[in-house]
Write a protein that holds these residues in place. Structure first.
Motif, PDB file in Angstrom:
ATOM      1  N   THR A  38     -19.180   9.213 -62.997  1.00  0.00           N
ATOM      2  CA  THR A  38     -20.415   8.564 -63.434  1.00  0.00           C
ATOM      3  C   THR A  38     -20.106   7.271 -64.185  1.00  0.00           C
ATOM      4  OG1 THR A  38     -20.457   9.774 -65.517  1.00  0.00           O
ATOM      5  CG2 THR A  38     -21.628  10.776 -63.668  1.00  0.00           C
ATOM      6  N   LYS A  41     -25.550   7.489 -67.540  1.00  0.00           N
ATOM      7  CA  LYS A  41     -26.082   8.834 -67.708  1.00  0.00           C
ATOM      8  C   LYS A  41     -26.966   9.149 -66.502  1.00  0.00           C
ATOM      9  CE  LYS A  41     -27.680  10.289 -71.724  1.00  0.00           C
ATOM     10  NZ  LYS A  41     -28.608  10.521 -72.853  1.00  0.00           N
ATOM     11  N   GLU A  42     -26.884  10.397 -66.025  1.00  0.00           N
ATOM     12  CA  GLU A  42     -27.659  10.816 -64.854  1.00  0.00           C
ATOM     13  C   GLU A  42     -28.350  12.143 -65.134  1.00  0.00           C
ATOM     14  OE1 GLU A  42     -25.066  11.275 -61.479  1.00  0.00           O
ATOM     15  OE2 GLU A  42     -24.103   9.332 -61.798  1.00  0.00           O
ATOM     16  N   SER A  73     -22.433   9.706 -69.095  1.00  0.00           N
ATOM     17  CA  SER A  73     -21.780   8.541 -68.509  1.00  0.00           C
ATOM     18  C   SER A  73     -20.265   8.638 -68.699  1.00  0.00           C
ATOM     19  CB  SER A  73     -22.301   7.282 -69.206  1.00  0.00           C
ATOM     20  OG  SER A  73     -21.600   6.150 -68.768  1.00  0.00           O
ATOM     21  N   CYS A  89     -31.731  12.328 -58.076  1.00  0.00           N
ATOM     22  CA  CYS A  89     -30.923  11.897 -59.205  1.00  0.00           C
ATOM     23  C   CYS A  89     -31.590  10.685 -59.861  1.00  0.00           C
ATOM     24  CB  CYS A  89     -29.512  11.551 -58.756  1.00  0.00           C
ATOM     25  SG  CYS A  89     -28.353  11.334 -60.106  1.00  0.00           S
ATOM     26  N   TYR A  91     -31.056   7.800 -62.915  1.00  0.00           N
ATOM     27  CA  TYR A  91     -29.993   7.133 -63.659  1.00  0.00           C
ATOM     28  C   TYR A  91     -30.587   6.385 -64.855  1.00  0.00           C
ATOM     29  CZ  TYR A  91     -27.666   7.924 -59.232  1.00  0.00           C
ATOM     30  OH  TYR A  91     -27.167   8.511 -58.103  1.00  0.00           O
TER      31      TYR A  91
END
Length: 92
Positions: A38, A41-42, A73, A89, A91
């Protein structure tokens, strides 16, 4: 503009969109184990199928359909796809 992504010899595919609500991908994963990294942040949400996620320093955890996992992240994590699955997803 729609961004098309393909990973792991075509076993994972996604479509990406950036709009006024944020940056998103929707995709599909064939059964298998995949390692992702990553850069932001997801939040990964399982939308169909069955998977387990393993974040660094944590045990592998199963997720129900429409359940989300916050992924920090700058990490590498594993997705164990137990049957062909789809996801959303978001982000940050």
């Amino acid at each position: 503009m729609i961004k098309v992504n393909e990973y792991f010899e075509g076993n994972v595919k996604s479509l990406g969109l950036n709009n006024s609500q944020g940056n998103y991908t929707v995709g599909v994963l064939l059964k298998g184990t995949y390692e992702f990294s990553t850069s932001t942040k997801e939040w990964m949400t399982l939308t169909s199928g069955n998977w387990d996620l393993e974040l660094p320093g944590e045990e592998k955890k199963s997720y129900a359909i429409w359940e989300s996992c916050e992924i920090p992240s700058g990490i590498v994590f594993k997705v164990y796809v137990n049957e062909d699955s789809s996801y959303l997803c978001r982000y940050e």
